[in-house]
Design a protein around this motif. Structure first.
Motif, PDB file in Angstrom:
ATOM      1  N   ASP A  15       0.864  -1.175   0.000  1.00 48.87           N
ATOM      2  CA  ASP A  15       0.000   0.000   0.000  1.00 48.87           C
ATOM      3  C   ASP A  15       0.902   1.227   0.000  1.00 48.87           C
ATOM      4  N   PRO A  16       1.026   1.921  -1.131  1.00 50.65           N
ATOM      5  CA  PRO A  16       1.947   3.069  -1.215  1.00 50.65           C
ATOM      6  C   PRO A  16       1.674   4.139  -0.172  1.00 50.65           C
ATOM      7  N   ARG A  17       0.435   4.220   0.292  1.00 50.51           N
ATOM      8  CA  ARG A  17       0.100   5.254   1.281  1.00 50.51           C
ATOM      9  C   ARG A  17       0.873   5.079   2.583  1.00 50.51           C
ATOM     10  N   ASN A  18       1.364   3.873   2.827  1.00 48.61           N
ATOM     11  CA  ASN A  18       2.136   3.638   4.055  1.00 48.61           C
ATOM     12  C   ASN A  18       3.573   4.146   3.947  1.00 48.61           C
ATOM     13  N   TYR A  19       4.002   4.507   2.728  1.00 42.73           N
ATOM     14  CA  TYR A  19       5.402   4.866   2.516  1.00 42.73           C
ATOM     15  C   TYR A  19       5.606   6.276   1.943  1.00 42.73           C
ATOM     16  N   ILE A  20       4.665   6.730   1.144  1.00 41.63           N
ATOM     17  CA  ILE A  20       4.850   7.995   0.426  1.00 41.63           C
ATOM     18  C   ILE A  20       5.094   9.186   1.356  1.00 41.63           C
ATOM     19  N   PRO A  21       4.385   9.316   2.480  1.00 42.93           N
ATOM     20  CA  PRO A  21       4.653  10.485   3.338  1.00 42.93           C
ATOM     21  C   PRO A  21       6.114  10.577   3.787  1.00 42.93           C
ATOM     22  N   ASP A  22       6.708   9.410   4.173  1.00 43.83           N
ATOM     23  CA  ASP A  22       8.108   9.423   4.606  1.00 43.83           C
ATOM     24  C   ASP A  22       9.047   9.702   3.443  1.00 43.83           C
ATOM     25  N   LEU A  23       8.717   9.195   2.264  1.00 40.08           N
ATOM     26  CA  LEU A  23       9.566   9.433   1.099  1.00 40.08           C
ATOM     27  C   LEU A  23       9.546  10.910   0.712  1.00 40.08           C
ATOM     28  N   LYS A  24       8.364  11.506   0.760  1.00 41.88           N
ATOM     29  CA  LYS A  24       8.274  12.934   0.427  1.00 41.88           C
ATOM     30  C   LYS A  24       8.962  13.788   1.483  1.00 41.88           C
ATOM     31  N   ARG A  25       8.780  13.437   2.751  1.00 43.02           N
ATOM     32  CA  ARG A  25       9.372  14.223   3.840  1.00 43.02           C
ATOM     33  C   ARG A  25      10.882  14.263   3.753  1.00 43.02           C
ATOM     34  N   THR A  26      11.482  13.129   3.338  1.00 42.81           N
ATOM     35  CA  THR A  26      12.950  13.052   3.275  1.00 42.81           C
ATOM     36  C   THR A  26      13.474  13.240   1.858  1.00 42.81           C
ATOM     37  N   LYS A  27      12.570  13.590   0.920  1.00 40.92           N
ATOM     38  CA  LYS A  27      12.940  13.816  -0.474  1.00 40.92           C
ATOM     39  C   LYS A  27      13.688  12.614  -1.074  1.00 40.92           C
ATOM     40  N   THR A  28      13.190  11.420  -0.701  1.00 38.67           N
ATOM     41  CA  THR A  28      13.766  10.178  -1.228  1.00 38.67           C
ATOM     42  C   THR A  28      13.124   9.858  -2.578  1.00 38.67           C
ATOM     43  N   PRO A  29      13.907   9.472  -3.563  1.00 37.65           N
ATOM     44  CA  PRO A  29      13.326   9.136  -4.879  1.00 37.65           C
ATOM     45  C   PRO A  29      12.264   8.042  -4.767  1.00 37.65           C
ATOM     46  N   MET A  30      11.199   8.211  -5.517  1.00 34.85           N
ATOM     47  CA  MET A  30      10.118   7.228  -5.497  1.00 34.85           C
ATOM     48  C   MET A  30      10.566   5.879  -6.059  1.00 34.85           C
ATOM     49  N   SER A  31      11.728   5.855  -6.700  1.00 39.05           N
ATOM     50  CA  SER A  31      12.219   4.607  -7.277  1.00 39.05           C
ATOM     51  C   SER A  31      12.490   3.536  -6.221  1.00 39.05           C
ATOM     52  N   VAL A  32      12.657   3.955  -4.952  1.00 40.97           N
ATOM     53  CA  VAL A  32      12.909   2.953  -3.901  1.00 40.97           C
ATOM     54  C   VAL A  32      11.676   2.090  -3.657  1.00 40.97           C
ATOM     55  N   MET A  33      10.517   2.509  -4.199  1.00 40.47           N
ATOM     56  CA  MET A  33       9.309   1.703  -4.031  1.00 40.47           C
ATOM     57  C   MET A  33       9.487   0.311  -4.616  1.00 40.47           C
ATOM     58  N   SER A  34      10.318   0.199  -5.651  1.00 42.57           N
ATOM     59  CA  SER A  34      10.531  -1.119  -6.249  1.00 42.57           C
ATOM     60  C   SER A  34      11.204  -2.059  -5.261  1.00 42.57           C
ATOM     61  N   LYS A  35      12.133  -1.530  -4.447  1.00 41.30           N
ATOM     62  CA  LYS A  35      12.776  -2.360  -3.419  1.00 41.30           C
ATOM     63  C   LYS A  35      11.786  -2.731  -2.326  1.00 41.30           C
ATOM     64  N   LEU A  36      10.970  -1.777  -1.933  1.00 41.72           N
ATOM     65  CA  LEU A  36       9.964  -2.064  -0.902  1.00 41.72           C
ATOM     66  C   LEU A  36       8.975  -3.114  -1.394  1.00 41.72           C
TER      67      LEU A  36
END
Length: 327
Positions: A156-177
């Motif tokens: 569920d991307p909603r569980n991860y996107i807030p932290d990724l945006k807050r730390t300006k982490t590339p969304m590409s890490v979603m593939s690893k998750l």
């Protein structure tokens, strides 16, 4: 046909193995040879750089392939290998033939002994494994279980996107998750992907009146393919005798090594199968597109469904079924 890499034979009755030699000749550039003044056949060369096509089956499979190729003078341009699933009562090493192996036959064919009554993981790669077990028929017969390897969990991307945006982490890490891996963000936060979930399981039986030996491998199958050769269909099947009953039809089917739809439905329920497909119907059922034929197939499916508790599919040639994941 050139994409075929593995063939699994349930038993050596003709209607289940007669097509093997023509298949090998078709997909492995089979030829009948040519004349040559030197006596050497230039077409008897096997391309050994190609991985062998693997054939799995009970004792007698290797002998059948070897004799079929020999007596039809068929030359194969690609290698093949035969692995036999040996019962405790089978000879551990001897074959059913004294014919020498053809040039195309790999010498590395295994005689696979059973372990606790089954043959676990006779084949395995990163995607699937195949196990097998003896099932009861009028001749030695094998059922196969195809088990998919674990697959990524539902994310569920909603569980991860807030932290990724807050730390300006590339969304590409979603593939690893998505693969269940962990990702450490630049502020030290560790995000963990969802755990992997079990892959799908398909159980394919050969002819049988009792497949219970495969139960240890078959539990929770996403799909079971089970034969239903004979059925009692008064009013639909013109071949029904006045003295026939459900019990007499079942007794007759079992005496010939086969099952009824009710037997298939009961077995599917006993192993917790999620779906059931019936096949191997008697030739007395026409199997065409006529209204009467379709009614017969519907009735056979309903007999199995009454025991299974769910809708049942009666297979036709080229039936295709999508096997999804339960949410």
């Amino acid at each position: 046909m050139g994409k075929i890499e593995k063939i699994f034979i349930t038993h050596t009755h003709g209607d289940h193995i007669f097509g093997l030699i023509p298949l090998l000749a078709s997909c492995m550039n089979g030829a009948g040879g040519v004349t040559s003044e030197s006596g050497d056949d230039p077409r008897a060369t096997v391309e050994q750089s190609i991985p062998p096509l693997e054939i799995y089956g009970p004792l007698g499979t290797r002998a059948y392939v070897r004799s079929g190729l020999a007596y039809t003078h068929t030359l194969l341009a690609r290698p093949y290998i035969v692995h036999e699933l040996r019962l405790p009562t089978d000879p551990p090493d001897q074959d059913y033939t004294t014919l020498p192996p053809p040039v195309a036959e790999s010498p590395n064919g295994r005689n696979i002994a059973s372990v606790d009554g089954v043959w676990p993981e006779i084949y395995k790669d990163a995607v699937v494994s195949v196990s097998a077990a003896p099932i009861q028929h009028s001749v030695p017969c094998v059922g196969y279980v195809v088990q998919e390897a674990t697959v990524p969990g539902k994310i569920d991307p909603r569980n991860y996107i807030p932290d990724l945006k807050r730390t300006k982490t590339p969304m590409s890490v979603m593939s690893k998750l998505q693969q269940g891996e962990s990702v450490t963000l630049n502020d030290g936060t560790v995000l963990q992907g969802p755990p992997r979930r079990p892959g799908r399981k398909i159980v394919i039986l050969g002819d049988t009146y009792d497949p219970s030996p495969i139960i240890p491998l078959a539990g929770g199958a996403d799909l079971l393919v089970h034969e239903a050769t004979n059925a009692h269909l008064p009013g639909l099947d013109s071949n029904t005798k006045d003295i026939d009953t459900y019990e007499s039809v079942q007794e007759r089917a079992m005496s010939r090594g086969h099952s009824t739809p009710q037997m298939a439905g009961k077995f599917a329920k006993s192993i917790g199968a999620k779906r059931l497909i019936l096949n191997h119907f008697s030739a007395r059922y026409p199997g065409d597109e006529s209204k009467g034929s379709l009614q017969i197939m519907d009735a056979i499916g309903e007999l199995a469904a009454q025991e299974f508790g769910k809708a049942v599919i009666c297979a036709r040639d080229f039936t295709s079924v999508d096997i999804g994941f339960e949410e």
